[in-house]
Design a protein around this motif. Structure first.
Motif, PDB file in Angstrom:
ATOM      1  N   GLY A 150       0.874  -1.265  -0.110  1.00  0.00           N
ATOM      2  CA  GLY A 150       0.097  -0.041  -0.001  1.00  0.00           C
ATOM      3  C   GLY A 150       0.789   1.168  -0.117  1.00  0.00           C
ATOM      4  N   GLY A 151       0.085   2.433   0.243  1.00  0.00           N
ATOM      5  CA  GLY A 151       0.923   3.511   0.338  1.00  0.00           C
ATOM      6  C   GLY A 151       1.006   4.308   1.594  1.00  0.00           C
ATOM      7  N   PHE A 152       1.068   5.616   1.616  1.00  0.00           N
ATOM      8  CA  PHE A 152       1.222   6.336   2.882  1.00  0.00           C
ATOM      9  C   PHE A 152       0.150   6.143   3.893  1.00  0.00           C
ATOM     10  CE2 PHE A 152       3.092   9.847   0.150  1.00  0.00           C
ATOM     11  CZ  PHE A 152       4.469   9.394   0.180  1.00  0.00           C
ATOM     12  N   GLY A 153      -0.868   5.722   3.695  1.00  0.00           N
ATOM     13  CA  GLY A 153      -1.943   5.240   4.558  1.00  0.00           C
ATOM     14  C   GLY A 153      -1.575   4.116   5.306  1.00  0.00           C
ATOM     15  N   THR A 154      -1.375   3.009   4.553  1.00  0.00           N
ATOM     16  CA  THR A 154      -0.948   1.666   5.058  1.00  0.00           C
ATOM     17  C   THR A 154       0.015   1.761   5.838  1.00  0.00           C
ATOM     18  OG1 THR A 154      -1.841   0.707   2.813  1.00  0.00           O
ATOM     19  CG2 THR A 154      -0.222  -0.596   4.127  1.00  0.00           C
ATOM     20  N   MET A 155       1.161   2.493   5.569  1.00  0.00           N
ATOM     21  CA  MET A 155       2.380   2.670   6.209  1.00  0.00           C
ATOM     22  C   MET A 155       2.105   3.463   7.510  1.00  0.00           C
ATOM     23  SD  MET A 155       5.402   3.473   3.509  1.00  0.00           S
ATOM     24  CE  MET A 155       6.725   3.079   4.805  1.00  0.00           C
ATOM     25  N   ASP A 156       1.288   4.399   7.631  1.00  0.00           N
ATOM     26  CA  ASP A 156       0.683   5.216   8.815  1.00  0.00           C
ATOM     27  C   ASP A 156       0.201   4.247   9.961  1.00  0.00           C
ATOM     28  OD1 ASP A 156       0.122   7.338  10.224  1.00  0.00           O
ATOM     29  OD2 ASP A 156      -2.042   7.118   9.400  1.00  0.00           O
ATOM     30  N   GLY A 184      10.750  -5.796   1.435  1.00  0.00           N
ATOM     31  CA  GLY A 184      12.033  -6.289   1.652  1.00  0.00           C
ATOM     32  C   GLY A 184      12.954  -5.141   1.833  1.00  0.00           C
ATOM     33  N   GLY A 185      12.748  -4.276   0.836  1.00  0.00           N
ATOM     34  CA  GLY A 185      13.732  -2.865   0.659  1.00  0.00           C
ATOM     35  C   GLY A 185      13.552  -2.135   1.828  1.00  0.00           C
ATOM     36  N   LEU A 186      12.294  -1.877   2.428  1.00  0.00           N
ATOM     37  CA  LEU A 186      12.134  -1.156   3.249  1.00  0.00           C
ATOM     38  C   LEU A 186      12.742  -1.423   4.909  1.00  0.00           C
ATOM     39  CD1 LEU A 186      10.719   1.607   4.941  1.00  0.00           C
ATOM     40  CD2 LEU A 186       8.477  -0.095   5.025  1.00  0.00           C
ATOM     41  N   PHE A 187      12.427  -2.862   4.964  1.00  0.00           N
ATOM     42  CA  PHE A 187      12.999  -3.575   6.289  1.00  0.00           C
ATOM     43  C   PHE A 187      14.606  -3.763   6.128  1.00  0.00           C
ATOM     44  CE2 PHE A 187       8.527  -4.305   6.753  1.00  0.00           C
ATOM     45  CZ  PHE A 187       8.146  -3.103   7.638  1.00  0.00           C
ATOM     46  N   LYS A 188      14.943  -3.817   5.116  1.00  0.00           N
ATOM     47  CA  LYS A 188      16.406  -3.947   5.105  1.00  0.00           C
ATOM     48  C   LYS A 188      17.004  -2.679   5.672  1.00  0.00           C
ATOM     49  CE  LYS A 188      20.416  -4.531   1.778  1.00  0.00           C
ATOM     50  NZ  LYS A 188      20.725  -4.776   0.456  1.00  0.00           N
ATOM     51  N   TRP A 189      16.250  -1.613   4.887  1.00  0.00           N
ATOM     52  CA  TRP A 189      16.813  -0.117   5.573  1.00  0.00           C
ATOM     53  C   TRP A 189      16.625   0.017   6.887  1.00  0.00           C
ATOM     54  CZ3 TRP A 189      14.009   4.020   7.635  1.00  0.00           C
ATOM     55  CH2 TRP A 189      14.765   5.193   7.816  1.00  0.00           C
ATOM     56  N   LEU A 206      13.050  -5.465  15.918  1.00  0.00           N
ATOM     57  CA  LEU A 206      12.805  -6.261  14.952  1.00  0.00           C
ATOM     58  C   LEU A 206      11.829  -7.245  14.737  1.00  0.00           C
ATOM     59  CD1 LEU A 206      16.523  -6.327  13.277  1.00  0.00           C
ATOM     60  CD2 LEU A 206      14.729  -4.475  12.887  1.00  0.00           C
ATOM     61  N   ASN A 207      11.783  -7.745  15.991  1.00  0.00           N
ATOM     62  CA  ASN A 207      10.900  -8.721  16.557  1.00  0.00           C
ATOM     63  C   ASN A 207       9.340  -8.435  16.401  1.00  0.00           C
ATOM     64  OD1 ASN A 207      12.937 -10.766  16.634  1.00  0.00           O
ATOM     65  ND2 ASN A 207      13.410 -10.194  18.805  1.00  0.00           N
ATOM     66  N   LEU A 208       8.896  -6.866  16.476  1.00  0.00           N
ATOM     67  CA  LEU A 208       7.658  -6.633  16.784  1.00  0.00           C
ATOM     68  C   LEU A 208       6.889  -6.983  15.444  1.00  0.00           C
ATOM     69  CD1 LEU A 208       8.383  -3.384  18.144  1.00  0.00           C
ATOM     70  CD2 LEU A 208       7.818  -5.451  19.396  1.00  0.00           C
ATOM     71  N   TYR A 209       7.462  -7.148  14.422  1.00  0.00           N
ATOM     72  CA  TYR A 209       6.927  -7.419  13.041  1.00  0.00           C
ATOM     73  C   TYR A 209       7.522  -8.749  12.449  1.00  0.00           C
ATOM     74  CZ  TYR A 209      10.832  -4.980  11.356  1.00  0.00           C
ATOM     75  OH  TYR A 209      12.094  -4.660  10.835  1.00  0.00           O
ATOM     76  N   ARG A 210       6.521  -9.245  11.429  1.00  0.00           N
ATOM     77  CA  ARG A 210       7.088 -10.422  10.656  1.00  0.00           C
ATOM     78  C   ARG A 210       6.631 -10.026   9.068  1.00  0.00           C
ATOM     79  NH1 ARG A 210       7.322 -15.883  11.885  1.00  0.00           N
ATOM     80  NH2 ARG A 210       7.828 -15.145  13.959  1.00  0.00           N
ATOM     81  N   VAL A 211       7.552 -10.433   8.068  1.00  0.00           N
ATOM     82  CA  VAL A 211       7.371 -10.351   6.837  1.00  0.00           C
ATOM     83  C   VAL A 211       7.408 -11.639   6.277  1.00  0.00           C
ATOM     84  CG1 VAL A 211       8.457  -9.139   4.717  1.00  0.00           C
ATOM     85  CG2 VAL A 211       8.737  -8.216   6.997  1.00  0.00           C
ATOM     86  N   VAL A 212       6.282 -11.828   5.366  1.00  0.00           N
ATOM     87  CA  VAL A 212       6.210 -13.139   4.883  1.00  0.00           C
ATOM     88  C   VAL A 212       5.680 -13.129   3.385  1.00  0.00           C
ATOM     89  CG1 VAL A 212       5.274 -14.103   7.122  1.00  0.00           C
ATOM     90  CG2 VAL A 212       3.631 -13.224   5.438  1.00  0.00           C
TER      91      VAL A 212
END
Length: 235
Positions: A150-156, A184-189, A206-212
């Motif tokens: 998503g965009g800005f709202g999703t990230m917010d 992936g690029g966002l969480f690598k940053w 980093l354990n507060l979220y999971r990427v799948v």
């Protein structure tokens, strides 16, 4: 009225009486939105919120992924909450609705893009003028967040949830980002720059979220998290 005229009007001096009257009525409207939200959402039972772009078309693979995620959640006994609009939100409500689960929509009134989709249960459509009230409802009545591209709202929405958990303002709940290629690029940053280079977060954050990548992985993470707990609102 043009954008420039609106800006000029906003900076015009107002007398104290004008300010009091405007603010007083705004307070009542805010209270009414909170009361309506609390009364309706307190009855819905365990739900997971699915976020993503309003601009995602129904032929996009992420649309189908949101549908599948919602369907799997309903099969596990969860209801689904979305932002009530088109795109990923529509897909989430569609998946829940067609699987016979609870389908909730927290719609925000906007001058463009946003209109509630047809897959929300008629008694579970809520309309909001204020983003901050809508965000409280997501936080309070969701037992997990599943975030598709998503965009800005999703990230917010997603990063506010991470911040509130990080700071101990709400109880921890599972936050899952779906789509490694997108996120992936966002969480690598986040890991390289925020954590290792600048030390602006701690390693545990980093354990507060999971990427799948799949709907199955996302739903399984939610299910495992609550396997030992009694579900309840977050604050």
């Amino acid at each position: 009225m043009t954008g420039e005229e609106k800006i000029r009007q906003a900076f015009e001096n107002k007398n104290w009486q004008e300010i009091k009257v405007t603010d007083s009525w705004q307070i009542f409207k805010i209270m009414a939105e909170f009361v309506d939200g609390f009364e309706k959402l307190a009855k819905i039972g365990p739900c997971v919120s699915i976020f993503g772009s309003a601009r995602t078309h129904n032929d996009n693979p992420y649309y189908k992924l949101a549908e599948d995620t919602a369907r799997l959640l309903t099969e596990r006994g969860y209801g689904v909450i979305s932002g009530g609009g088109p795109g990923i939100m529509e897909a989430a409500n569609k998946g829940a609705y067609e699987a016979g689960g609870k389908s909730v929509g927290l719609n925000i009134e906007l001058p463009f893009e946003q209109f509630h989709n047809k897959y929300i249960d008629r008694d579970k459509i809520l309309e909001f003028d204020y983003f901050f009230i809508r965000k409280v409802m997501f936080m309070k009545y969701s037992q997990g967040f599943i975030i598709l591209p998503g965009g800005f709202g999703t990230m917010d929405e997603s990063f506010e949830a991470i911040t509130l958990i990080q700071t101990g303002k709400i109880a921890r709940f599972p936050i899952v980002f779906v789509g490694r290629e997108y996120w992936g690029g966002l969480f690598k940053w986040v890991e390289e720059r925020m954590l290792h280079d600048e030390h602006n977060i701690s390693p545990d954050d980093l354990n507060l979220y999971r990427v799948v990548d799949t709907a199955e992985e996302a739903v399984e993470h939610i299910f495992r998290f609550y396997d030992k707990y009694v579900l309840k609102p977050n604050f």
